[in-house]
Motif scaffolding. Structure first.
Motif, PDB file in Angstrom:
ATOM      1  N   SER A  59       1.122  -1.332   0.146  1.00 39.05           N
ATOM      2  CA  SER A  59       0.043  -0.016   0.269  1.00 39.05           C
ATOM      3  C   SER A  59       1.239   1.657   0.350  1.00 39.05           C
ATOM      4  O   SER A  59       1.627   1.487   1.148  1.00 39.05           O
ATOM      5  N   LEU A  60       0.772   1.898  -0.857  1.00 39.32           N
ATOM      6  CA  LEU A  60       1.271   3.130  -0.998  1.00 39.32           C
ATOM      7  C   LEU A  60       0.611   3.619  -2.076  1.00 39.32           C
ATOM      8  O   LEU A  60       0.184   3.362  -3.134  1.00 39.32           O
ATOM      9  N   PHE A  61       1.101   5.193  -2.170  1.00 43.03           N
ATOM     10  CA  PHE A  61       0.088   6.249  -3.167  1.00 43.03           C
ATOM     11  C   PHE A  61       0.559   5.759  -4.543  1.00 43.03           C
ATOM     12  O   PHE A  61       1.992   6.000  -4.888  1.00 43.03           O
ATOM     13  N   GLY A 110      -3.643   3.608  -0.855  1.00 40.25           N
ATOM     14  CA  GLY A 110      -2.488   4.523  -0.063  1.00 40.25           C
ATOM     15  C   GLY A 110      -3.716   3.651   1.484  1.00 40.25           C
ATOM     16  O   GLY A 110      -2.783   4.557   2.082  1.00 40.25           O
ATOM     17  N   GLU A 132      -3.846   1.754   3.552  1.00 37.63           N
ATOM     18  CA  GLU A 132      -3.406   0.714   4.871  1.00 37.63           C
ATOM     19  C   GLU A 132      -1.781   1.615   5.410  1.00 37.63           C
ATOM     20  O   GLU A 132      -1.467   2.010   6.076  1.00 37.63           O
ATOM     21  N   TYR A 133      -0.751   2.327   4.442  1.00 36.83           N
ATOM     22  CA  TYR A 133       0.230   2.937   4.313  1.00 36.83           C
ATOM     23  C   TYR A 133      -0.508   4.385   5.490  1.00 36.83           C
ATOM     24  O   TYR A 133       0.449   4.828   6.567  1.00 36.83           O
ATOM     25  N   LEU A 134      -1.722   4.664   5.081  1.00 39.55           N
ATOM     26  CA  LEU A 134      -1.918   6.642   5.955  1.00 39.55           C
ATOM     27  C   LEU A 134      -2.128   5.449   7.412  1.00 39.55           C
ATOM     28  O   LEU A 134      -1.651   6.616   8.066  1.00 39.55           O
TER      29      LEU A 134
END
Lengths: 281, 632
Positions: free
Chosen positions: A81-83, B71, B73-75
């Motif tokens: 998960s990353l933008f 994003g 999960e990353y957030l």
């Protein structure tokens, strides 16, 4: 070495009505590599997400030590998960600002050949894993949580990846928790193996202890009643028995051929891969 | 992190801005293609709807982009608490909504200030409420359309609840059942300062559970399915809503039941006396040497002084006992009060209190009702359509009334007909009615209805002549027994003052005054000649039976720092200065001229705030100021 980073007590966690983790307790220490195994849906990734703070417990507690603050927990999810629209450079910049990171070591990225202007969605799964690892390592983590990503890496990148994990343990005394299904590549590396079953750990032991305590007997005849058999499996007219706990005197007493079992095979038996369980571990 | 949000909100705002510009451009092109003038009001309505959409989008969008870019999960692994994360999301979006709202309000003030029919307060509150409600539903579902539907449903429920509490407030304020409160009052949340403050409080209080429950529930936000979060938020929301509702009702009751629904009204009478009308049903007759109070023992809210005769003061009002409108009189000698005529609540009187007029012999008014038999059932509101109208005249002496029914030729578009003239032709009485459009009807006492033609604005009847307006000219018409005769068409852009100042029985006037191209002109009704009188830097006042006055303002159009008004009498083509009225302090001020004198109303402006209005009274013929003991 034995300082506890995270203490999990009676953790309960589920999605809607289904409880995935049910009364799990575990303690993670500095400088150890713990591998979590379990069948699909056993709750391994859920546990990692709970440790990373992405999922919150329905019950029980997760007590983090002062060294395991959110800034010091690196999490590499199997979802990467990353933008997605961002470039690698922008993601690094954002990550450094968010985590208060002063300097970023892009050595891993350079060795794999990932350019900063590449957008995240253009990266392969292996490249994403390296980007995430670089971001997580930049946090100088005390706890590094790595979901099931090793199997997507080519041998070269896998070596880099594993090498970086070993370095994190050796240099920074980080605790590394990985979720693995394939053990052939890391057979000798973990300090601890945890096998999840029914929402809690069925096994929590060092790999050497596991290997030493479990032997395999193959034969046509039924196993003597006195031998403690944990798992059995039929293969044609032959039967395979997993003896646990094994003691050296058993060789003299029964005159059977007690063979060593690979870690992967032990775990496979624990998660039910064609084995019949005779009794609880 | 906040930099990311500000950039994201900036980019989304830019897209919306471009969409709005495109929409306005299309509207302008549409107007150009159909050769109609560009309508600022229409553009204001379009932009208003756009702003509501923007508010909803901004509210629903905090996690939409993160989710779309995988994003989320990353957030949640970032080293921020959940509430800080939410604040980081909230602030740029709130700032964008405020910024766009201010820009819209500025445009609205400049270009389309009639677009919402006085409902700008409701619009403003709705705009921010929609943002907060949408924000509180930002994680209700992953699908944006379903999120929007939820926001729409929540907004409807929220507005219904706000309306209900505000209507209860009006019921407490006016001391009458809530079922009598017209839904239109919804657009009048700025009816007075207490109502405005209460409305804002109600809107804020009832929006609070949405946002507070979201913040509280968000403390435990994670990546579990949305319904887990929704259940938690709803469990927090429901008790908060009940508490907020109770508090909103309590605040509304405390403020509205203790603030007067109607300010006292003052009517300058002959003989240098003054009538003060209070609620409920109180009248006080002031003379300079004392006062006499009358309690009519009724729950009447006084509306207008209809007619002053030697002994009797005829007044209209609204009886909050049964919701009827009344015409009654006060006997000035023995101070007795009598209700002469009662109009049931279910009758829609055209133009309300202003629609009850005196035609020189009787009080006359128009009303509509959808059926001929017995009016409406209790609780059913009239439709307001005047396709079939009824004219009632009431004899001031006996109180006897007669009703005539008319089927108007123009069908259902005839809302709010205005009774604008009355006269006789060969002994047969008729009444002139201007319909919105406006077209002019002549209603004969024998039940005939005659359509006389169209006018750009509400026409004026004076001196037996009908003055109708065309674009660029004034058309003077003589009414024949059957049909009309055009006497003269006078070029110029004419205005003849407020049509509501003209009385119905003006048949004997020999001259009228009008504004033409920012000048005052006199029209001689015998010769139809036009004489220039002077500059029109103020308002024309028509005082029955046939006097004209002109009130000049220091600045034109009036400014908030005006210090004086000048009153002129217009007679024989001359402006005769009667008096300069100096305001005590600079501010909003104006004069109301009637047959007995002048009421000067001032609202001083201090530090940009308008103070409470005060009145002073000056009596004809010398416009001496009257001072009444005991008058606030």
């Amino acid at each position: 070495m034995n300082q506890s980073l995270i203490e999990v007590h009676d953790l309960r966690l589920g999605y809607t009505r289904k409880r995935v983790i049910d009364g799990l307790s575990v303690s993670l220490r500095r400088g150890e590599w713990a591998v979590i195994a379990g069948r699909n849906g056993a709750g391994k990734s859920t546990l990692l997400r709970a440790l990373a703070g992405v999922l919150l417990a329905d019950g029980g507690s997760i007590l983090r030590s002062a060294e395991a603050t959110p800034e010091k927990i690196g999490f590499i999810s199997d979802r990467f998960s990353l933008f997605e629209d961002w470039t690698v450079t922008r993601a690094i910049g954002f990550h450094c600002r968010a985590f208060g990171i002063g300097s970023f070591d892009d050595g891993l990225l350079r060795r794999v050949g990932i350019a900063g202007k590449t957008r995240i969605h253009d990266l392969s799964a292996g490249e994403r894993a390296i980007v995430h690892l670089s971001l997580a390592l930049a946090q100088r983590p005390s706890l590094l949580l790595v979901d099931e990503v090793l199997h997507v890496l080519d041998p070269f990148v896998r070596d880099l990846f594993v090498g970086a994990l070993i370095e994190a343990i050796a240099v920074r005394q980080a605790a590394v928790v990985t979720v693995n299904h394939v053990f052939s590549e890391i057979e000798r590396l973990p300090d601890r193996v945890l096998v999840m079953e029914a929402g809690r750990f069925a096994v929590d032991a060092p790999p050497d202890e596991l290997r030493a305590g479990m032997k395999k007997v193959i034969g046509r005849e039924p196993l003597p009643q006195a031998l403690p058999c944990l798992f059995s499996r039929a293969d044609g007219e032959y039967k395979e028995y997993f003896i646990h706990p094994f003691q050296e005197e058993m060789r003299r007493e029964h005159g059977l051929d007690f063979q060593d079992v690979a870690l992967g095979e032990i775990i496979k038996a624990f998660i039910g891969g064609g084995y019949e369980r005779k009794r609880m571990a | 992190m906040s930099g990311k949000e500000w950039r994201e909100v900036g980019r989304q705002s830019l897209y919306f801005l471009l969409a709005a510009a495109g929409m306005v451009l299309l509207a302008i092109v549409g107007d150009r293609l159909s050769h109609t003038p560009i309508s600022g009001e229409r553009i204001a309505i379009l932009l208003g709807l756009w702003l509501l959409m923007f508010s909803m989008f901004m509210g629903l969008s905090p996690f939409a982009m993160d989710s779309k870019q995988k994003g989320m999960e990353y957030l949640l692994t970032l080293p921020y608490s959940r509430r800080r994360l939410l604040l980081i999301k909230l602030l740029p979006r709130l700032a964008a909504v405020i910024l766009f709202y201010l820009a819209f309000a500025a445009f609205y003030g400049l270009a389309g200030n009639a677009a919402f029919g006085g409902g700008f307060t409701v619009f403003s509150l709705t705009c921010f409420a929609l943002f907060l409600i949408s924000f509180s539903l930002a994680v209700v579902h992953e699908n944006f359309i379903i999120q929007s539907l939820w926001a729409g449903v929540a907004l409807c429920g929220y507005l219904a609840l706000c309306l209900w509490v505000c209507v209860l407030g009006f019921a407490w304020k006016f001391d009458m059942p809530a079922s009598w409160i017209e839904p239109r009052i919804w657009a009048g949340l700025s009816y007075d300062t207490p109502t405005l403050l209460v409305s804002i409080a109600v809107f804020m209080l009832l929006a609070t559970p949405f946002i507070v429950s979201f913040f509280l529930a968000f403390k435990k936000f994670d990546l579990k399915p949305a319904r887990t979060f929704n259940r938690r938020q709803f469990r927090l929301f429901l008790p908060q809503l009940l508490v907020a509702c109770a508090v909103a009702m309590g605040v509304t009751y405390l403020v509205q039941s203790h603030s007067p629904g109607w300010e006292p009204r003052h009517f300058l009478l002959s003989g240098q006396r003054l009538l003060k009308a209070d609620f409920p049903g109180k009248l006080t007759l002031f003379a300079e040497d004392g006062r006499r109070a009358v309690d009519t023992k009724s729950k009447v809210s006084w509306a207008r002084l209809l007619l002053e005769q030697e002994r009797r003061l005829f007044m209209s009002g609204f009886d909050r006992h049964d919701g009827s409108r009344i015409i009654g009189y006060l006997d000035k000698t023995d101070l007795s009060w009598k209700v002469l005529h009662r109009i049931p609540r279910t009758y829609a009187v055209a133009n309300g209190d202003l629609g009850i007029r005196f035609d020189g012999a009787n009080f006359v008014y128009l009303y509509s009702r959808p059926t001929e038999q017995g009016g409406l059932a209790e609780g059913v509101r009239p439709s307001g359509a005047f396709s079939a109208m009824h004219l009632v005249w009431v004899d001031p002496a006996s109180g006897q009334s007669k009703t005539l029914g008319f089927q108007t030729p123009s069908g259902g578009r005839n809302n709010e007909p205005w009774l604008m003239g009355s006269d006789e032709c060969n002994g047969r009485r008729y009444w002139l009615v201007a319909l919105r459009g406006p077209s002019v009807l002549r209603l004969w006492a024998d039940g005939r209805c005659e359509e006389l033609g169209l006018s750009e604005r509400i026409p004026v009847y004076a001196g037996g002549l009908l003055f109708t307006f065309r674009r660029g000219s004034l058309v003077v018409i003589r009414l024949l027994e059957s049909g009309i005769e055009i006497v003269k068409e006078i070029p110029g852009n004419f205005g003849m003052g407020n049509p509501y100042f003209f009385s119905l029985g003006d048949g004997q006037a020999s001259e009228v005054y009008a504004e033409r191209d920012e000048r005052i002109v006199r029209i001689d009704l015998a010769t139809m000649s036009i004489d220039d009188v002077g500059p029109a830097r103020g308002f024309l006042h028509r005082v029955p039976p046939g006097d004209f006055y002109f009130v000049e303002f220091e600045n034109w159009p009036p400014q908030s720092n005006d210090k004086w008004n000048k009153l002129y009498r217009l007679k024989g083509g001359r402006m005769i200065l009667l008096k300069q009225f100096d305001f005590n302090e600079a501010g909003h001020g104006y004069l109301i001229v009637n047959a007995n004198g002048v009421e000067m109303i001032q609202s001083p402006v201090k530090d940009g705030k308008v103070a409470k209005a005060t009145q002073r009274f000056f009596a004809f013929p010398d416009l001496r100021e009257l001072r009444f003991k005991g008058l606030d």
